[in-house]
Design a protein around this motif. Structure first.
Motif: not given
Lengths: 298, 253
Positions: A127-147
């Motif tokens: 949870a701590d690491v997740m809160s440190g992930i930049p939001s744009i990186v989350v966007g890219v990751a979800v692009y790979g995982l869902v889009v």
């Protein structure tokens, strides 16, 4: 025993009690500390006041009913609104909340009430690491995982991205507020013959509910303004669409697009969009707070 | 006729990690009477009390040895249903700890746990419990109000009513009046005397006058050991042990 005379020298140490004015040094320090903390409090207010004032000044002139009821107009035509983006943001945040609140609150309660040892440490660390992930990186990751697997941008992907951003906040602050529930409540329930899970469900969670709601609200408010994770996921849409498997408009992306466009009219609408987004978040928090106010009260 | 024994401990030891908190305690608690456990702070009297309903299980690192029996059944036997045990052995804590719910819901909670959900039955049993706890007249027209709005003494009687609602055989009280003013203390003491015809009551107290006023049997503990147990009047007037005599005459503790 007769009252002893003051020890020699004692009357020099004790000042008269009723001079009407405390020692100068003490008054100076007192003024300094009160002044400094008051100043800090004021400084905190300044950015908010500036933002609100600026948004009102720039956004209010374009604000009218059309803005809430109409779709964006094609370039060159003036007027129009962002009805689709307002609804889109509500849907995206709704999807994110549906995912993040049950999972986040569940994990937070588990950490506070049951989590022991390595697994709990691993969850906390994640949870701590997740809160440190930049939001744009989350966007890219979800692009790979869902889009990519779905083959297109979609509201669903946007909701997942926002949920990932909300999760760590909800998990850690839920854990904190659940830990604050007094031990005596738990003991009272257990001593009545309540199993652990009933104690948690009936006593601990209700006692922590105000704090849990606040933490979810904070996460929700943050997520409603996120732009970067939506660029690769929900993308945006200039037309009406309520389908969660299709690209969806959202206010932050709308503001982002309109603010960098080379048209004065669009720039003005971006200001209005920002104002509306802020009002929307304020309204949401007020609503949730109002509905979760708990009875009974003394 | 020998009185029925409700709780019996036999050579009972309890350890918090390396700390030996209860040392070979053998105690018999007669049914339908008040037993007081007295002794200086840290002597293990609360620990002993919390062994009767296994509340000590909640503390990590607790180990026990020996037996604790409730009506002849070993409560530390493997496979014991602790939840069921606690329904038979109610508890009232040192600080009143009502739930942040309404007065009604506080008393009804234990019943709801037992699956009682019919409004009429809940209302009847809540009223009975509040009457037994001598609180009904004070709260009858504000059952829906928050329990936290009651005074400290009322809150403690509410906690007693909450414990009584599930009809336990035993009620454990851990210094139930130590946070109350003298008037409220007197009311709780009267209540204890009224309740003993129906329940077996064990009271931990460091107030010796209180033990003398309300109990039939008194047990005196020191540093984890049960020093002396006997009929209250004789323990306070003719203690058999030197340690007991020193304690009750105020030479230490």
């Amino acid at each position: 025993m007769p009252q002893a005379q003051p020890e020699p020298g004692r009357e020099r140490v004790l000042r008269p009690l009723h001079t009407g004015r405390p020692a100068l040094r003490r008054r100076v320090w007192d003024a300094c500390f009160v002044g400094a903390s008051g100043l800090s409090a004021f400084v905190v207010m300044v950015p908010l006041a500036l933002v609100v004032w600026h948004l009102l000044a720039k956004g209010l002139p374009e604000l009218n009913l059309d803005f809430f009821l109409h779709l964006p107009k094609p370039v060159g035509e003036t007027g129009g609104g962002m009805a689709n983006a307002i609804v889109g943001t509500l849907i995206l945040v709704g999807i994110a909340t549906l995912i993040a609140v049950p999972v986040g609150v569940g994990a937070g309660v588990w950490l506070a009430e049951f989590g022991r040892g390595r697994l709990a440490a691993a969850v906390r660390y994640t949870a701590d690491v997740m809160s440190g992930i930049p939001s744009i990186v989350v966007g890219v990751a979800v692009y790979g995982l869902v889009v990519v697997p779905m083959g297109r941008f979609s509201a669903l992907a946007g909701g997942v991205a926002l949920a990932l951003l909300m999760l760590p906040t909800i998990i850690r602050s839920t854990e904190e507020v659940v830990r604050l529930v007094p031990r005596s409540y738990r003991e009272a329930a257990l001593a009545l013959g309540a199993p652990r899970w009933r104690t948690t469900q009936d006593v601990v969670i209700p006692a922590a509910s105000a704090g849990i709601v606040t933490s979810c609200l904070l996460a929700l408010a943050r997520a409603s303004g996120e732009t970067a994770p939506l660029l690769f996921t929900a993308l945006g849409n200039r037309f009406w669409s309520l389908r969660v498997d299709q690209p969806m408009a959202s206010m932050p992306v709308f503001i982002y697009d309109y603010a960098r466009a080379p048209y004065d009219d669009w720039n003005r609408q971006a200001w209005t969009g920002a104002l509306v987004l802020m009002l929307l978040v304020t309204l949401l928090s007020a609503l949730v707070r109002l509905t979760t106010r708990r009875a009974p009260r003394p | 006729m020998k009185p029925e024994i409700r709780i019996r401990t036999h050579d009972f030891d309890l350890f918090y990690g390396a700390h030996h908190a209860l040392k070979s305690v053998s105690l018999e608690v007669p049914a339908n009477s008040v037993t007081a456990i007295i002794g200086p702070s840290g002597c293990g009297k609360s620990t002993l009390l919390r062994s009767f309903n296994r509340m000590n299980d909640l503390i990590p690192g607790v180990r026990v040895r020996g037996r604790v029996e409730l009506s002849g059944l070993d409560v530390y036997a493997p496979g014991t249903d602790v939840v069921e045990l606690r329904r038979h052995v109610g508890m009232v804590f040192q600080r009143a700890n009502p739930f942040p719910k309404s007065i009604f819901e506080n008393v009804a909670y234990g019943l709801r746990l037992l699956g009682v959900n019919r409004r009429a039955e809940l209302e009847a049993r809540v009223e009975t419990s509040l009457r037994r706890a001598a609180l009904w007249e004070e709260v009858r027209d504000r059952l829906g109000r928050s329990a936290l709005a009651l005074s400290g003494g009322q809150q403690q009687r509410l906690c007693i009513a909450r414990a009584l609602a599930v009809e336990p055989e035993v009620v454990l009280m851990d210094e139930p009046a130590s946070a109350l003013d003298p008037t409220a203390t007197a009311r709780v003491e009267e209540l204890v005397l009224e309740l003993k015809s129906r329940y077996t009551i064990v009271v931990v107290t460091h107030n010796m006058q209180q033990a003398a006023r309300i109990s039939d049997t008194t047990a005196f503990m020191m540093v984890g050991e049960l020093v002396e147990v006997g009929e209250t009047r004789s323990l306070f007037t003719r203690p058999r042990q030197k340690l007991t005599e020193d304690y009750i005459t105020g030479r230490f503790g």
